[in-house]
Design a protein around this motif. Structure first.
Motif, PDB file in Angstrom:
ATOM      1  N   GLU A  68       0.720   6.039 -10.404  1.00 28.53           N
ATOM      2  CA  GLU A  68      -0.638   5.839  -9.917  1.00 28.53           C
ATOM      3  C   GLU A  68      -1.472   7.114  -9.997  1.00 28.53           C
ATOM      4  O   GLU A  68      -2.678   7.067 -10.096  1.00 28.53           O
ATOM      5  CB  GLU A  68      -0.624   5.349  -8.456  1.00 28.53           C
ATOM      6  CG  GLU A  68      -0.064   3.970  -8.274  1.00 28.53           C
ATOM      7  CD  GLU A  68      -0.957   2.904  -8.898  1.00 28.53           C
ATOM      8  OE1 GLU A  68      -2.178   2.979  -8.780  1.00 28.53           O
ATOM      9  OE2 GLU A  68      -0.393   1.983  -9.521  1.00 28.53           O
ATOM     10  N   SER A  69      -0.862   8.293  -9.940  1.00 27.66           N
ATOM     11  CA  SER A  69      -1.609   9.545  -9.944  1.00 27.66           C
ATOM     12  C   SER A  69      -1.922  10.042 -11.345  1.00 27.66           C
ATOM     13  O   SER A  69      -2.589  11.031 -11.531  1.00 27.66           O
ATOM     14  CB  SER A  69      -0.828  10.619  -9.172  1.00 27.66           C
ATOM     15  OG  SER A  69       0.421  10.827  -9.782  1.00 27.66           O
ATOM     16  N   GLN A  74       0.823  -1.210   0.000  1.00 27.41           N
ATOM     17  CA  GLN A  74       0.000   0.000   0.000  1.00 27.41           C
ATOM     18  C   GLN A  74       0.858   1.263   0.000  1.00 27.41           C
ATOM     19  O   GLN A  74       0.561   2.210  -0.721  1.00 27.41           O
ATOM     20  CB  GLN A  74      -0.942   0.018   1.204  1.00 27.41           C
ATOM     21  CG  GLN A  74      -2.070  -0.961   1.083  1.00 27.41           C
ATOM     22  CD  GLN A  74      -2.930  -1.011   2.330  1.00 27.41           C
ATOM     23  OE1 GLN A  74      -2.541  -0.587   3.405  1.00 27.41           O
ATOM     24  NE2 GLN A  74      -4.127  -1.574   2.176  1.00 27.41           N
ATOM     25  N   SER A  75       1.921   1.270   0.782  1.00 32.62           N
ATOM     26  CA  SER A  75       2.775   2.459   0.814  1.00 32.62           C
ATOM     27  C   SER A  75       3.532   2.631  -0.496  1.00 32.62           C
ATOM     28  O   SER A  75       3.745   3.745  -0.958  1.00 32.62           O
ATOM     29  CB  SER A  75       3.728   2.438   2.010  1.00 32.62           C
ATOM     30  OG  SER A  75       4.638   1.393   1.914  1.00 32.62           O
ATOM     31  N   SER A  94       0.978   4.060  -2.997  1.00 38.36           N
ATOM     32  CA  SER A  94       0.672   5.477  -2.765  1.00 38.36           C
ATOM     33  C   SER A  94       1.860   6.365  -3.098  1.00 38.36           C
ATOM     34  O   SER A  94       1.694   7.540  -3.407  1.00 38.36           O
ATOM     35  CB  SER A  94       0.221   5.710  -1.324  1.00 38.36           C
ATOM     36  OG  SER A  94       1.271   5.447  -0.432  1.00 38.36           O
TER      37      SER A  94
END
Length: 125
Positions: free
Chosen positions: A123-124, A114-115, A118
């Motif tokens: 991903e963005s 998960q880290s 993020s």
């Protein structure tokens, strides 16, 4: 089941929790309460409803911790005064996932993934 409680900042590093029917039922009730609180729209609902929901959630999490770890009043006060809210939520997620059968190693793998996700700039996009 042995649960790592070092994140709480207490002298004890782990706690042995017997997964009785009653303890599992408390964990399930807490998870139901958390799912219900997820239904609250924190940006559009009545601020009083939002605050009451958050307070009820924190009280439920604390009471669950007190019950399963058999914390003293001093330990509870230490946790309240030293643990930040995000760390508290993450710790409780860890505990609840342990009750669902996840091992410490599984938890570490999931939180690491998960880290990484993020932090991944792809991903963005």
């Amino acid at each position: 089941m042995k649960i790592n409680i070092t994140r709480l900042g207490l002298r004890k590093k782990s706690a042995e929790v017997k997964t009785t029917v009653g303890v599992v039922e408390k964990a399930q009730n807490l998870q139901i309460q958390l799912l219900k609180s997820d239904a609250v729209d924190f940006t559009n609902d009545d601020p009083l409803v939002v605050l009451e929901t958050q307070k009820k959630m924190v009280q439920g999490l604390l009471q669950f911790m007190i019950d399963i770890f058999k914390l003293t009043d001093q330990e509870v006060e230490k946790i309240k005064s030293t643990l930040d809210f995000t760390d508290f939520q993450n710790f409780m997620a860890y505990v609840l996932f342990r009750f669902q059968g996840m091992s410490d190693e599984d938890w570490e793998t999931v939180t690491k993934q998960q880290s990484e996700e993020s932090a991944d700039p792809k991903e963005s996009n």
